[in-house]
Write an enzyme that holds these catalytic residues in place. Sequence first.
Site, PDB file in Angstrom:
ATOM      1  CG  ASP A  91      -0.149   0.060   2.582  1.00 28.07           C
ATOM      2  OD1 ASP A  91       1.036   0.187   2.739  1.00 28.07           O
ATOM      3  OD2 ASP A  91      -0.898  -0.426   3.838  1.00 28.07           O
ATOM      4  NE  ARG A 183      -2.221  -4.348   3.776  1.00 25.41           N
ATOM      5  CZ  ARG A 183      -1.185  -4.898   4.720  1.00 25.41           C
ATOM      6  NH1 ARG A 183       0.084  -4.742   4.429  1.00 25.41           N
ATOM      7  NH2 ARG A 183      -1.541  -5.656   5.718  1.00 25.41           N
TER       8      ARG A 183
END
Length: 328
Positions: A91, A183
Amino acid sequence: MARRGKKKGRPVSGWLVFDKPVGMGSTEAVSKIKWLFKADKAGHAGTLDPLASGMLPIALGEATKTVPYVMDGAKIYRFTIAWGEARSTDDLEGHVTATSDRRPSEADIRALLPDYTGLIMQVPPQFSAVKIAGERAYDIAREGEIVDIPAREVEIGRLDLLDCPDENSAVFEIECGKGTYVRSLARDMGRDLGCHGHIAVLRRVEVDPFVADDLVTLEALEAAAAEARPQGEPGEDGRIVDTRPDKERFAALDALVVDTGAALDCLPEVAVSDDAAQRIRLGNPVIIRGRDAPVEASEAYATARGRLVAIGAVEAGMFKPKRVFTGR
């Protein structure tokens, strides 16, 4: 001199479905809400990363006994993948580990979606709370070591492409089961598309059984908490002693709480009498009656006058309690 016992909080119970803002950690959110409610106990049902926003169900008081049922519920996320960069944390928080000039077409993305639907194997991010030999993966990763995390099976009910605002990003919505890392999804999709990718925006929209209408913002909480602040004239020591009963003082905050039993919608309900409820709270099994009462159920919950009494099992038409609730 005898030690003074630690002051306990209020015996408030139920679910606060918090709309967590970006930048706040899940543990921080629990502490904040516990303090605002002056609650004796609080806990959350599923970590939400600091860079993510959205639904973080927080259990107060006896609702903490129902946390596993919310943890197991399906979750819906809306998220944006930024193409062209891989990041250490998958991220925006991490550093760039690889780049690519390639960008996927909308057709390429849509063709990939079936590979990420249903039961799939997924490797959690290096920076995650997964335990490896007793240590959290993120603690090992922060020391600069590469963490060998085994893949595990997760379930994705649906994965929809909502928008491609530009060549550098795409917006998705996913409905998934417990343990799914969005993610990791961004990382793996970027890899399969040959362009790398990471999460740029992440919001949890729903956690079953709660819905968007249940969400309470931090601003709404703080406004309600203002009504619970001590009122009156300060005494000789400068302190204000509020003489209002807690029910009146915390009324605005308590009105934001969802009933504890809402977490158990996935289980059959058994309605019992007040006398039977008293016996159940003492740990005793009771015979259940009624045309719609289950004869067998590995898990069910008992209520009396709509109030949660216990979670237990139904065997041969008898409710056997496993976890009881005081009904406060």
